[in-house]
Design a protein around this motif. Sequence first.
Motif, PDB file in Angstrom:
ATOM      1  N   GLY A  93       0.837  -1.191   0.000  1.00  0.00           N
ATOM      2  CA  GLY A  93       0.000   0.000   0.000  1.00  0.00           C
ATOM      3  C   GLY A  93       0.868   1.235   0.000  1.00  0.00           C
ATOM      4  N   GLU A  94       0.230   2.370  -0.223  1.00  0.00           N
ATOM      5  CA  GLU A  94       0.966   3.617  -0.305  1.00  0.00           C
ATOM      6  C   GLU A  94       0.826   4.464   0.955  1.00  0.00           C
ATOM      7  N   ASP A  95      -0.106   4.116   1.840  1.00  0.00           N
ATOM      8  CA  ASP A  95      -0.316   4.912   3.045  1.00  0.00           C
ATOM      9  C   ASP A  95       0.899   4.831   3.962  1.00  0.00           C
ATOM     10  N   CYS A  96       1.217   5.958   4.587  1.00  0.00           N
ATOM     11  CA  CYS A  96       2.244   5.992   5.614  1.00  0.00           C
ATOM     12  C   CYS A  96       1.602   6.344   6.947  1.00  0.00           C
ATOM     13  N   PHE A  97       2.221   5.933   8.040  1.00  0.00           N
ATOM     14  CA  PHE A  97       1.608   6.042   9.356  1.00  0.00           C
ATOM     15  C   PHE A  97       2.556   6.735  10.328  1.00  0.00           C
ATOM     16  N   ASP A  98       1.954   7.444  11.285  1.00  0.00           N
ATOM     17  CA  ASP A  98       2.737   8.079  12.335  1.00  0.00           C
ATOM     18  C   ASP A  98       3.219   7.061  13.362  1.00  0.00           C
ATOM     19  N   VAL A  99       2.441   5.993  13.549  1.00  0.00           N
ATOM     20  CA  VAL A  99       2.843   4.917  14.451  1.00  0.00           C
ATOM     21  C   VAL A  99       2.492   3.580  13.816  1.00  0.00           C
ATOM     22  N   ILE A 100       3.452   2.676  13.781  1.00  0.00           N
ATOM     23  CA  ILE A 100       3.207   1.279  13.424  1.00  0.00           C
ATOM     24  C   ILE A 100       3.511   0.458  14.669  1.00  0.00           C
ATOM     25  N   LEU A 101       2.498  -0.229  15.171  1.00  0.00           N
ATOM     26  CA  LEU A 101       2.641  -1.048  16.371  1.00  0.00           C
ATOM     27  C   LEU A 101       2.715  -2.517  15.987  1.00  0.00           C
ATOM     28  N   GLY A 102       3.747  -3.185  16.431  1.00  0.00           N
ATOM     29  CA  GLY A 102       3.889  -4.625  16.224  1.00  0.00           C
ATOM     30  C   GLY A 102       4.079  -5.299  17.567  1.00  0.00           C
ATOM     31  N   ASN A 103       2.985  -5.720  18.173  1.00  0.00           N
ATOM     32  CA  ASN A 103       3.038  -6.290  19.522  1.00  0.00           C
ATOM     33  C   ASN A 103       3.045  -7.814  19.468  1.00  0.00           C
ATOM     34  N   ALA A 104       4.144  -8.413  19.910  1.00  0.00           N
ATOM     35  CA  ALA A 104       4.267  -9.872  20.013  1.00  0.00           C
ATOM     36  C   ALA A 104       3.898 -10.573  18.714  1.00  0.00           C
ATOM     37  N   VAL A 105       4.436 -10.058  17.599  1.00  0.00           N
ATOM     38  CA  VAL A 105       4.098 -10.658  16.303  1.00  0.00           C
ATOM     39  C   VAL A 105       5.317 -10.878  15.408  1.00  0.00           C
ATOM     40  N   LEU A 106       6.307  -9.997  15.463  1.00  0.00           N
ATOM     41  CA  LEU A 106       7.409 -10.110  14.503  1.00  0.00           C
ATOM     42  C   LEU A 106       8.247 -11.364  14.712  1.00  0.00           C
ATOM     43  N   GLN A 107       8.149 -11.965  15.899  1.00  0.00           N
ATOM     44  CA  GLN A 107       8.907 -13.203  16.145  1.00  0.00           C
ATOM     45  C   GLN A 107       8.436 -14.356  15.259  1.00  0.00           C
ATOM     46  N   TRP A 108       7.260 -14.214  14.646  1.00  0.00           N
ATOM     47  CA  TRP A 108       6.735 -15.246  13.757  1.00  0.00           C
ATOM     48  C   TRP A 108       7.120 -15.010  12.295  1.00  0.00           C
ATOM     49  N   LEU A 109       7.838 -13.926  12.026  1.00  0.00           N
ATOM     50  CA  LEU A 109       8.164 -13.556  10.652  1.00  0.00           C
ATOM     51  C   LEU A 109       9.650 -13.724  10.388  1.00  0.00           C
ATOM     52  N   PRO A 110      10.026 -14.235   9.217  1.00  0.00           N
ATOM     53  CA  PRO A 110      11.443 -14.450   8.897  1.00  0.00           C
ATOM     54  C   PRO A 110      12.118 -13.176   8.398  1.00  0.00           C
ATOM     55  N   ASP A 111      13.437 -13.241   8.308  1.00  0.00           N
ATOM     56  CA  ASP A 111      14.264 -12.241   7.633  1.00  0.00           C
ATOM     57  C   ASP A 111      13.992 -10.823   8.127  1.00  0.00           C
ATOM     58  N   HIS A 112      14.288 -10.588   9.393  1.00  0.00           N
ATOM     59  CA  HIS A 112      14.074  -9.258   9.954  1.00  0.00           C
ATOM     60  C   HIS A 112      14.988  -8.213   9.314  1.00  0.00           C
ATOM     61  N   ALA A 113      16.105  -8.628   8.753  1.00  0.00           N
ATOM     62  CA  ALA A 113      16.987  -7.671   8.080  1.00  0.00           C
ATOM     63  C   ALA A 113      16.302  -7.028   6.890  1.00  0.00           C
ATOM     64  N   ALA A 114      15.424  -7.758   6.230  1.00  0.00           N
ATOM     65  CA  ALA A 114      14.650  -7.202   5.114  1.00  0.00           C
ATOM     66  C   ALA A 114      13.336  -6.610   5.594  1.00  0.00           C
ATOM     67  N   LEU A 115      12.759  -7.200   6.623  1.00  0.00           N
ATOM     68  CA  LEU A 115      11.452  -6.751   7.104  1.00  0.00           C
ATOM     69  C   LEU A 115      11.502  -5.362   7.725  1.00  0.00           C
ATOM     70  N   LEU A 116      12.490  -5.103   8.561  1.00  0.00           N
ATOM     71  CA  LEU A 116      12.537  -3.821   9.273  1.00  0.00           C
ATOM     72  C   LEU A 116      12.600  -2.625   8.329  1.00  0.00           C
ATOM     73  N   PRO A 117      13.439  -2.621   7.291  1.00  0.00           N
ATOM     74  CA  PRO A 117      13.417  -1.479   6.367  1.00  0.00           C
ATOM     75  C   PRO A 117      12.066  -1.300   5.668  1.00  0.00           C
ATOM     76  N   ARG A 118      11.375  -2.400   5.384  1.00  0.00           N
ATOM     77  CA  ARG A 118      10.059  -2.278   4.762  1.00  0.00           C
ATOM     78  C   ARG A 118       9.067  -1.607   5.704  1.00  0.00           C
ATOM     79  N   LEU A 119       9.153  -1.947   6.980  1.00  0.00           N
ATOM     80  CA  LEU A 119       8.245  -1.329   7.944  1.00  0.00           C
ATOM     81  C   LEU A 119       8.593   0.140   8.156  1.00  0.00           C
ATOM     82  N   VAL A 120       9.866   0.464   8.266  1.00  0.00           N
ATOM     83  CA  VAL A 120      10.279   1.858   8.436  1.00  0.00           C
ATOM     84  C   VAL A 120       9.842   2.686   7.228  1.00  0.00           C
ATOM     85  N   ALA A 121       9.879   2.095   6.040  1.00  0.00           N
ATOM     86  CA  ALA A 121       9.463   2.812   4.827  1.00  0.00           C
ATOM     87  C   ALA A 121       7.989   3.200   4.860  1.00  0.00           C
ATOM     88  N   ARG A 122       7.186   2.490   5.673  1.00  0.00           N
ATOM     89  CA  ARG A 122       5.760   2.804   5.769  1.00  0.00           C
ATOM     90  C   ARG A 122       5.462   3.853   6.838  1.00  0.00           C
TER      91      ARG A 122
END
Length: 260
Positions: A93-122
């Motif tokens: 999506g193209e929307d950007c947010f002032d706060v992205i909350l990820g509570n007790a969820v990212l531990q289930w997702l692989p490749d945090h080195a790629a994931l974190l920049p994608r989240l920061v970009a949003r």
Amino acid sequence: MSVADTWSAVQYVRFEDERNRPIYDLLNALPTHGVATAIDIGCGPGNSTERLQRHFPQARIQGFDSSPDMVAAARKRLPGIVFSVADIAQWQGEDCFDVILGNAVLQWLPDHAALLPRLVARLASGGRLAVQMPDNLDEPAHVLMRETAASGPWASKLAHAADARAPRHDARWYLEQLRPITAKVDVWRTTYYHALADASAIVEWFKGTGLRPFLDPLDAAERDSYLEHYLDAVTRAYPRLADGGVLLPFPRLFIVATKP
């Protein structure tokens, strides 16, 4: 069937008071001003979204989760908020947010080195990524999940059950990943000590989360047997307190990253 398909909102909220404490601590690290939009990724049954809404009452808030059962519970709990079924790994999506909350969820997702920049970009400029993850794989409750899986007749079925959790990284790793792409990073670790009724309460706690990858591949009889063996091991590992209860230590890792 994926783990996400089998999450039970009812089981998860059995220990909602205890699960909410880290959410309070994470949100209290965020300023309450200057937030117009916020999203709860991996929102579960909406307990974290509800706290997000209370912290930012003027913000437009959304939430999504990969589990239809969790999303249904969140919609029932907070009918004024838009929730959807979606996968964080495929979030677009193209929307950007002032706060992205990820509570007790990212531990289930692989490749945090790629994931974190994608989240920061949003994030919008000055926006914050607020993350909390269990950091308890070395605690007896989790060690015993793996040992029970490897020692029973279900061993072949559960050979890869532990792989459901993403590879574990420490605070230094997250700091080094986020510093080049953010203006500020705060990382801290807190151990919560939950007083529970008995060892069976510990098993019930993890039936809503960490035990899911170990239980889902089993048939009903195997599941019952696995839980019986696991309960026996947990009972030995967590001795009773003077009042008959038990104490469950639960370490968690927190991250707040601010976009330039």
